[in-house]
Motif scaffolding. Structure first.
Motif, short mmCIF file in Angstrom:
data_model
loop_
_atom_site.label_atom_id
_atom_site.label_comp_id
_atom_site.label_asym_id
_atom_site.label_seq_id
_atom_site.Cartn_x
_atom_site.Cartn_y
_atom_site.Cartn_z
N ASP A 30 0.84 -1.19 0.00
CA ASP A 30 0.00 0.00 0.00
C ASP A 30 0.88 1.25 0.00
O ASP A 30 1.80 1.37 0.80
N ALA A 31 0.59 2.16 -0.94
CA ALA A 31 1.32 3.42 -1.02
C ALA A 31 0.34 4.56 -0.88
O ALA A 31 -0.30 4.97 -1.85
N THR A 32 0.17 5.02 0.35
CA THR A 32 -0.74 6.12 0.67
C THR A 32 -2.11 5.92 0.02
O THR A 32 -2.63 6.81 -0.65
N GLY A 33 -2.67 4.73 0.23
CA GLY A 33 -4.02 4.45 -0.26
C GLY A 33 -4.10 3.87 -1.64
O GLY A 33 -5.16 3.43 -2.07
N SER A 34 -3.01 3.84 -2.37
CA SER A 34 -3.00 3.26 -3.71
C SER A 34 -2.25 1.94 -3.66
O SER A 34 -1.08 1.90 -3.27
N ARG A 35 -2.93 0.84 -4.03
CA ARG A 35 -2.31 -0.48 -3.91
C ARG A 35 -1.56 -0.84 -5.19
O ARG A 35 -1.97 -0.50 -6.29
N ALA A 36 -0.45 -1.53 -5.00
CA ALA A 36 0.34 -2.03 -6.13
C ALA A 36 0.96 -3.34 -5.68
O ALA A 36 0.67 -3.83 -4.58
N ARG A 37 1.81 -3.92 -6.52
CA ARG A 37 2.35 -5.25 -6.21
C ARG A 37 3.86 -5.28 -6.33
O ARG A 37 4.46 -4.59 -7.15
N VAL A 38 4.44 -6.14 -5.50
CA VAL A 38 5.86 -6.45 -5.59
C VAL A 38 5.96 -7.97 -5.68
O VAL A 38 5.22 -8.69 -5.01
N GLY A 39 6.85 -8.46 -6.53
CA GLY A 39 6.92 -9.90 -6.72
C GLY A 39 8.19 -10.35 -7.40
O GLY A 39 9.12 -9.57 -7.62
N VAL A 40 8.22 -11.65 -7.73
CA VAL A 40 9.36 -12.21 -8.44
C VAL A 40 8.87 -13.09 -9.58
O VAL A 40 7.75 -13.63 -9.55
N MET A 41 9.72 -13.23 -10.59
CA MET A 41 9.46 -14.09 -11.74
C MET A 41 10.64 -15.03 -11.90
O MET A 41 11.79 -14.63 -11.76
N GLY A 42 10.33 -16.29 -12.18
CA GLY A 42 11.39 -17.27 -12.39
C GLY A 42 10.83 -18.53 -13.00
O GLY A 42 9.67 -18.57 -13.44
#
Length: 346
Positions: free
Chosen positions: A303-315
């Motif tokens: 969560d970034a000041t009310g705006s949601r986003a994602r962090v992840g990995v690819m493999g």
């Protein structure tokens, strides 16, 4: 229908195959895991798993490897995530604890995550479409160059060079700054971009030298505000794909192209369905519609000041899902707290 012991056997096969990269046989399961039954019984369980297309024989070997469907069942039935070690948590903290603007924080985030997991790390920028411009600054650099600095109320900072072909004295620079600020400060990114474009149309009719300079600065501002509205990714660790090329059934080039272009990865990351903990996984052939059936993605919401986003990995599909899921969850939580603290400080 897979029995409870069948799920335990599947879990053992996935864990052993991830650890050894070798097909797993019934004898090795009996030797490594305390099932309390004979190898013949384990073979029967493996036959049932094969009938369900959860494991398969890669060649004439008696061992079996998980299928994409098998990895999916394994992930869906994870009882718990593997906890991160104190050293891993310290690594996250050391990467992210230093202050910085959002761009710098997200770059450090993917560097930390790729070191933790050995995979390609990905973080989405939060959406800034509803962000408001909080500050604009102009700095003369000489030679007709002007540094334009924009700041939003969500912590996004942008710095771009405008070529104005004229040097301003202090009073003229203050007027130019006030003119630009009057157009965009306090306005949403969307509204500010529109107002700047309208201003450019007006000054293009009978421009003075100062108007021409303002127009050059305004054009840079409009480009930056438009860029703020675009979804973007930061990625690190692409070299890990080459190091693990043997884990892919086919070519890694579609993955490298997706990393370079970003659009496909962005769509896939955005469309992954998260569980109640904000964790999501998309495995192998589940990514076929995106041309990435050779890869798996795991991600966590932040969560970034009310705006949601994602962090992840690819493999590759042969990855340590419990550890990678734990890593992206830990990084996402740390990133959320850091951005909340930064917002509170402002």
């Amino acid at each position: 229908m897979v029995t409870e012991r069948g799920l335990q056997v599947l879990r053992a096969i996935v864990q052993d195959y991830v650890d050894t990269r070798e097909p797993v046989g019934s004898k090795s399961i009996v030797d490594r895991h305390a099932f309390g039954v004979s190898a013949a019984t384990i073979r029967n369980d493996m036959a049932a798993l094969e009938d369900e297309e959860l494991i398969a024989a890669p060649h004439t070997s008696s061992g079996r490897v998980p299928t994409d469907k098998g990895y999916r069942v394994f992930v869906d039935h994870l009882a718990q995530l593997r906890p991160l070690s104190p050293a891993q948590r310290a690594a996250i903290s050391s990467f992210l604890e230093r202050p910085g603007d959002l761009d710098d924080v997200l770059v450090r985030t993917v560097r930390a995550l790729t070191q933790l997991t050995g995979q390609v790390a990905i973080v989405q920028y939060p959406s800034f479409a509803r962000a408001h411009v909080s500050h604009v600054e102009l700095v003369q650099l000489g030679g007709g160059r002007m540094l334009v600095v924009l700041v939003t109320d969500t912590g996004r900072v942008s710095q771009r060079i405008a070529f104005v072909r004229v040097e301003f004295d202090d009073d003229a620079l203050a007027r130019v700054r006030a003119g630009i600020a009057g157009l965009i400060v306090g306005k949403s990114v969307r509204e500010g971009a529109q107002l700047v474009l309208e201003h450019l149309a007006v000054v293009a009719t009978q421009p003075t030298e100062e108007d021409t300079a303002i127009a050059a600065i305004a054009a840079v501002v409009a480009e930056e505000l438009e860029d703020f509205r675009q979804d973007r990714l930061v990625m690190a660790g692409a070299a890990n794909l080459a190091r693990r090329e043997a884990d892919f059934r086919g070519s890694i080039y579609p993955l490298l192209e997706a990393i370079e272009e970003q659009v496909t990865v962005l769509r896939l990351m955005s469309e992954m369905t998260a569980d109640e903990q904000g964790l999501a996984a998309s495995i192998g052939r589940e990514n076929e519609a995106f041309g990435l059936s050779e890869a798996s993605f795991v991600a966590s919401d932040y969560d970034a000041t009310g705006s949601r986003a994602r962090v992840g990995v690819m493999g590759p599909t042969r990855m340590d899902y419990p550890t990678n899921l734990a890593a992206v969850r830990a990084v996402a939580r740390y990133l959320t707290r850091m951005l909340e603290d930064d917002d509170a400080a402002r």
